[in-house]
Motif scaffolding. Structure first.
Motif, short mmCIF file in Angstrom:
data_model
loop_
_atom_site.label_atom_id
_atom_site.label_comp_id
_atom_site.label_asym_id
_atom_site.label_seq_id
_atom_site.Cartn_x
_atom_site.Cartn_y
_atom_site.Cartn_z
N GLU A 103 0.78 -1.21 -0.10
CA GLU A 103 -0.16 0.03 -0.07
C GLU A 103 0.80 1.20 -0.14
O GLU A 103 0.36 2.33 -0.43
N GLY A 104 2.02 1.05 0.52
CA GLY A 104 2.91 2.64 0.35
C GLY A 104 4.14 2.06 0.32
O GLY A 104 4.79 0.97 0.58
N THR A 105 5.29 3.13 0.03
CA THR A 105 6.56 2.91 -0.01
C THR A 105 7.38 4.15 0.41
O THR A 105 6.64 5.27 0.37
N ILE A 106 8.56 3.88 1.09
CA ILE A 106 9.31 4.93 1.75
C ILE A 106 10.62 4.71 0.99
O ILE A 106 10.75 3.43 0.93
N MET A 107 11.36 5.78 0.97
CA MET A 107 12.63 5.35 0.54
C MET A 107 13.83 5.65 1.24
O MET A 107 13.76 6.59 2.31
N TYR A 108 14.85 4.91 1.00
CA TYR A 108 15.92 5.07 2.16
C TYR A 108 16.93 6.07 1.54
O TYR A 108 17.14 6.43 0.22
N PRO A 109 17.48 6.96 2.39
CA PRO A 109 17.41 7.05 3.60
C PRO A 109 16.02 7.42 4.28
O PRO A 109 15.60 8.37 3.50
N LEU A 110 15.59 6.91 5.45
CA LEU A 110 14.01 7.54 5.82
C LEU A 110 14.17 8.93 6.22
O LEU A 110 14.68 9.21 7.09
N ASP A 111 13.41 9.58 5.63
CA ASP A 111 13.08 10.97 6.13
C ASP A 111 11.82 10.88 6.97
O ASP A 111 10.63 10.45 6.79
N PRO A 112 11.82 11.40 8.24
CA PRO A 112 10.90 11.56 9.40
C PRO A 112 9.69 11.91 8.76
O PRO A 112 8.49 11.50 9.18
N VAL A 113 9.86 13.05 8.06
CA VAL A 113 8.37 13.71 7.80
C VAL A 113 7.62 12.55 6.63
O VAL A 113 6.47 12.33 6.78
N THR A 114 8.26 12.45 5.66
CA THR A 114 7.53 11.49 4.86
C THR A 114 7.26 10.10 5.40
O THR A 114 6.14 9.72 4.95
N THR A 115 7.85 9.69 6.27
CA THR A 115 7.85 8.26 6.75
C THR A 115 6.54 8.26 7.68
O THR A 115 5.72 7.79 7.70
N GLY A 116 6.55 9.40 8.66
CA GLY A 116 5.57 9.46 9.48
C GLY A 116 4.09 10.01 8.81
O GLY A 116 3.00 9.31 8.90
#
Length: 131
Positions: A103-116
């Motif tokens: 349902e969702g993807t996040i990119m390394y390095p993890l950005d706290p704003v986008t991840t949250g």
């Protein structure tokens, strides 16, 4: 405030710690999370079977069991599987995530704003099935 259980999966404990820090215990003002950790595919399956998991955050770079394969297998085998966020290193891997029904993807390095924001959005969009 609603509390949710988020499963963090990676074979590397430092990656799980970075995931936890990027999400935080309050990814949004109206949401709080508690974390459970898994370092193997077997642990993921056991936690999904035995615990009310609201969201999985899987490491797409984990070995030997990568987050992509785990996501695909959970979606194939568990009716009403929790939503999945896949952490990936290459934007080009988003098509694989789509194939795995993530349902969702996040990119390394993890950005706290986008991840949250990603985690909060999915927790709101996919209310817990087992409630």
């Amino acid at each position: 405030m609603t509390q949710h259980t988020v499963l963090l999966y990676s074979d590397d404990p430092e990656v799980r710690d970075r995931m936890r820090l990027a999400i935080g215990t309050r990814p949004a003002a109206d949401l709080s999370v508690r974390f459970v950790d898994a370092s193997t595919y077997a642990e993921v399956v056991k936690l999904v079977d035995d615990t009310d998991i609201d969201l999985l955050v899987l490491d797409g770079e984990a070995t030997p069991g990568g987050g992509l394969g785990i996501a695909r297998q959970l979606k194939d085998e568990i009716a009403g599987a929790p939503p999945v966020v896949l952490a990936i290193a290459r934007a080009a891997d988003r098509w694989l995530a789509s194939y795995a029904r993530v349902e969702g993807t996040i990119m390394y390095p993890l950005d706290p704003v986008t991840t949250g924001e990603t985690v909060a959005g999915l927790l709101r969009a996919y209310p817990a099935i087992r409630q």
